[in-house]
Design a protein around this motif. Sequence first.
Motif, PDB file in Angstrom:
ATOM      1  N   HIS A  33       0.860  -1.178   0.000  1.00 23.84           N
ATOM      2  CA  HIS A  33       0.000   0.000   0.000  1.00 23.84           C
ATOM      3  C   HIS A  33       0.891   1.220   0.000  1.00 23.84           C
ATOM      4  CE1 HIS A  33      -3.197  -2.620   2.071  1.00 23.84           C
ATOM      5  NE2 HIS A  33      -3.438  -2.532   0.782  1.00 23.84           N
ATOM      6  N   PRO A  34       0.550   2.222  -0.813  1.00 23.78           N
ATOM      7  CA  PRO A  34       1.411   3.395  -0.832  1.00 23.78           C
ATOM      8  C   PRO A  34       1.253   4.195   0.459  1.00 23.78           C
ATOM      9  CG  PRO A  34      -0.509   3.747  -2.213  1.00 23.78           C
ATOM     10  CD  PRO A  34      -0.590   2.336  -1.731  1.00 23.78           C
ATOM     11  N   LEU A  35       2.283   4.971   0.811  1.00 23.88           N
ATOM     12  CA  LEU A  35       2.137   5.906   1.922  1.00 23.88           C
ATOM     13  C   LEU A  35       1.146   6.979   1.470  1.00 23.88           C
ATOM     14  CD1 LEU A  35       5.838   6.100   3.049  1.00 23.88           C
ATOM     15  CD2 LEU A  35       3.923   5.433   4.500  1.00 23.88           C
ATOM     16  N   PRO A  63      -9.578   0.686   8.281  1.00 23.68           N
ATOM     17  CA  PRO A  63      -9.492   0.628   6.820  1.00 23.68           C
ATOM     18  C   PRO A  63     -10.248   1.743   6.095  1.00 23.68           C
ATOM     19  CG  PRO A  63     -10.871  -1.150   7.679  1.00 23.68           C
ATOM     20  CD  PRO A  63     -10.214  -0.497   8.851  1.00 23.68           C
ATOM     21  N   ASP A  64     -11.310   2.288   6.721  1.00 24.97           N
ATOM     22  CA  ASP A  64     -12.116   3.280   6.013  1.00 24.97           C
ATOM     23  C   ASP A  64     -11.582   4.706   6.121  1.00 24.97           C
ATOM     24  OD1 ASP A  64     -13.755   1.308   5.186  1.00 24.97           O
ATOM     25  OD2 ASP A  64     -15.384   1.720   6.602  1.00 24.97           O
ATOM     26  N   ARG A 111      -4.550   2.897   5.148  1.00 23.02           N
ATOM     27  CA  ARG A 111      -3.825   1.709   5.597  1.00 23.02           C
ATOM     28  C   ARG A 111      -4.329   0.439   4.926  1.00 23.02           C
ATOM     29  NH1 ARG A 111      -0.954   2.736  10.435  1.00 23.02           N
ATOM     30  NH2 ARG A 111      -1.250   0.654  11.273  1.00 23.02           N
ATOM     31  N   ALA A 112      -5.516   0.492   4.323  1.00 26.16           N
ATOM     32  CA  ALA A 112      -6.011  -0.704   3.646  1.00 26.16           C
ATOM     33  C   ALA A 112      -6.027  -0.440   2.131  1.00 26.16           C
ATOM     34  CB  ALA A 112      -7.377  -1.072   4.174  1.00 26.16           C
ATOM     35  N   ASP A 113      -7.078  -0.865   1.466  1.00 25.12           N
ATOM     36  CA  ASP A 113      -7.053  -0.799   0.008  1.00 25.12           C
ATOM     37  C   ASP A 113      -7.270   0.597  -0.569  1.00 25.12           C
ATOM     38  OD1 ASP A 113      -6.630  -3.475   0.098  1.00 25.12           O
ATOM     39  OD2 ASP A 113      -8.784  -3.949   0.101  1.00 25.12           O
ATOM     40  N   LYS A 114      -7.950   1.452   0.219  1.00 25.71           N
ATOM     41  CA  LYS A 114      -8.212   2.784  -0.321  1.00 25.71           C
ATOM     42  C   LYS A 114      -7.024   3.699  -0.056  1.00 25.71           C
ATOM     43  CE  LYS A 114     -12.857   1.826   0.992  1.00 25.71           C
ATOM     44  NZ  LYS A 114     -13.589   1.846   2.253  1.00 25.71           N
TER      45      LYS A 114
END
Length: 807
Positions: A458-460, A626-627, A664-667
């Motif tokens: 995951h990018p910073l 995550p959100d 920190r998650a997919d978004k």
Amino acid sequence: MNKLAVASVIVDVPTMQTNRPFEYEIPSALTDVVIPGVRVEVGFGRGKRKIQGFVMEVKKTSDFTGKLKPIIRVIDVKPVLSSEMIKLSYWLADRTYSFQISCLQTMLPNVMRAKYKQFIQAAPGFEQDPEVQQLLNGHLLVELTNDTTDEKIKEIAHLKRSEKINIEYVVENQANSLTRQAVTTELSKDALLKSREGLRKNALAQQKLYDYLIKEYDNLPVESSVIEKQNDIARSTLKTAEKNGAVKFVEITKRRKPVGIIPEQQKAPTLTDEQSEAVSKINSAIDSNDPKTFLIEGVTGSGKTEVYLQTMQQALNQGKTALMLVPEISLTPQMVNRVVGRFGDQVAVLHSGLSSGERYDEWSRIEDGSVKVVVGARSAVFAPLKNIGIIIIDEEHEASYKQDDNPRYHARDVASWRSKFHKEPLVLGSATPSLESRARAEKGVYQMISMKKRINDHPLPHVQIVDMRDAENSAVKGDFSPLLKDNIWRAMKRNEQAIVLLNRRGYSSFLMCRECGFVLKCPNCDVSLTYHKNLGKMKCHYCGHEEPVPHICPNCKSKKIGFYGTGTENIENQLNEMFPEARVLRMDVDTTRRKGSHAAIIKQFGEHQADILLGTQMIAKGLDFPDVTLVGVINADTTLSISDYRASERTFQLLTQVSGRAGRADKEGHVIIQTYNPDHYAIKDAAKQDYETFFKQEMYLRHQSGYTPYYFTTLVSVSHQDEGQALKQSFWLKKQLQAVLSDQAVLLGPSPTMISRKQNKYFYQIIVKYKRGPELHQRLLEILSETQSETKRGFTIAIDNEPQHID
Ligand SMILES: Nc1ncnc2c1ncn2[C@@H]1O[C@H](COP(=O)(O)OP(=O)(O)OP(=O)(O)O)[C@@H](O)[C@H]1O
Ligand SMILES: [Zn+2]
Ligand SMILES: [Zn+2]
């Protein structure tokens, strides 16, 4: 020479003259009971004064020529401090300039310092043991009192050593909370089944009770209240069954179990390459009993926690125990569940929300070896774990690891001592290590482990700095720039969550120009000047320099210079006005005063029952949701302007940590930092999450100005009710210190402290910066004892080794 058994005792009289062991004779009835680590009652001084003390050592002879006083009685039938803790207390007292008695007491749970009662009960499985039965004489609990005879004590100590009995410490007014009424049965399971058959068809309540008893047969006795409340069985139903001989009421002792529900066991994920490299380095230190210190420098979300968990597992696999320290504020269900989810009921959690009884219970579960893993805040570093295989300090840069009061210890130093004692590794982890630790890694004192990537690549987060001096922003009425406002709006539209940080430190008494970001600094010390209300002046806490409060900015001549600081409530109102639809949660000292409210807010936000979490420093670290895709920082400058040489470091840490909550998650994550100092390196480097660049720049400046880690710092403060006396004493002190310091050392002050008057006392402080200081250490110890008589006249001197705050 006396030929008898002698105990060296540290007595509970916290003065310099009594800060050494005193010898007492051990009455023959108490041999084997008076051993190192137990507390005893002894006579002290000429009068009949009785006081408590800790037995440090037991010897055959004494060099004392007079007659030794005998020990009056023992307080503990089993040592409350191990030989490790006794040894540690000597080091701790010396390191922190504290009385040894304060150090010993700091290691014990509070309840053992308060007024409490001690009860004896049978250990599980030994209820029927003849010796135990004789001792308890038909009672469930027997209280240990001043009148318990020496013989009896000896017998109890013997039974305790063979682990046939347990001792409970209970705060006096809670003593009756120890027992509970419970329900059991004397019938066999078969007999119960038979009686169940014989019940009348319409005796529904009885049927339900019998079914319950049959199902829970192996868990009986069960507390009556559990049956009644959780299973909805009426008291009258129980009474009827009692009459019929199916139920028996008994008293049971209750152990408080603070962990509560154990979350489902969570399996360890497959490690990333960076994680497994870290784990294997640490594991090999565990395997080879190598007391190394590792520094894990891992970007936010790189999976440091998983490294902690798997290395702790390794220690357990080896039959050892594990100690993990986290900042108090991180002891939220999120972190606790991760540890408890992995290690189940082998874990004890020590946090400030525990009642003193619960804390004692956890302490004794650790002490008697039923717990293998301890997670806790600062004071958990004294957890009585035996055979430690690894010690971990998460967020090692946190200032809260240093205790503000006597003994002023840093948990990192204590952990390091214990790591050497047990010959096992110490692991320090952070995305933003303290300069001290990072510098030690540079020198090879610590072994560095870098984790540069986030989990799943995951990018910073993408960070934007907003210059609040811009016309567009300074025209805004509230505290939100158009960019931040717009981005909150977008996050809400996408049904994502936002975190808004209001950077606030206790007192917002510094002056800043809203036109150019100028902050008034000391010409000598390069730290911000602070407003002293009672003097009506700006003052430097390091050297004492003072000047009047400016009314036009010395830099740009603007009149927009003024005191800076907004409250969270005000920001909350602004948010509600701008986004009437959004659900806002506020977290600050006011909303978290009640026990458990901090955890409740985090839970609520974690379940996405709110859209925006607004808070102070408390929300900056550890959270993993995550959100959350947006983080906004209202005022990055506050920490920058504190009058402390660590101001830049604190600002960098805070901004990096809070930015790390986004994406920190997919978004993908987005961070917006509002500031009046957009060109400051601490803010620019934090925006890039670039610790290494920040480290180099800050090290250069520390070198220039002669601060940690290039110099040691000791803060000495003096107080007295009379301001003139306090000042006089501090100048005397300065002279004393100057005499032992080399030319390289620098003495700053005396200057009044931030709140120069507390509880009607005036405080002055001296800052000593030095390269090497064995003479200084010795001299400070001497000064403490020389000034004892002064202490009586109202002076107090406090010495803080490596202070975390200078204010
Ligand atoms: N090997 C792995 N595989 C999959 N997910 C993982 C792995 N390791 C960690 N995670 C998950 O990645 C997320 C980030 O990890 P973690 O919270 O441990 O990071 P951290 O370095 O402690 O972060 P911070 O310093 O920001 O608190 C967590 O949700 C964690 O459960
Ligand atoms: Zn100064
Ligand atoms: Zn200005």
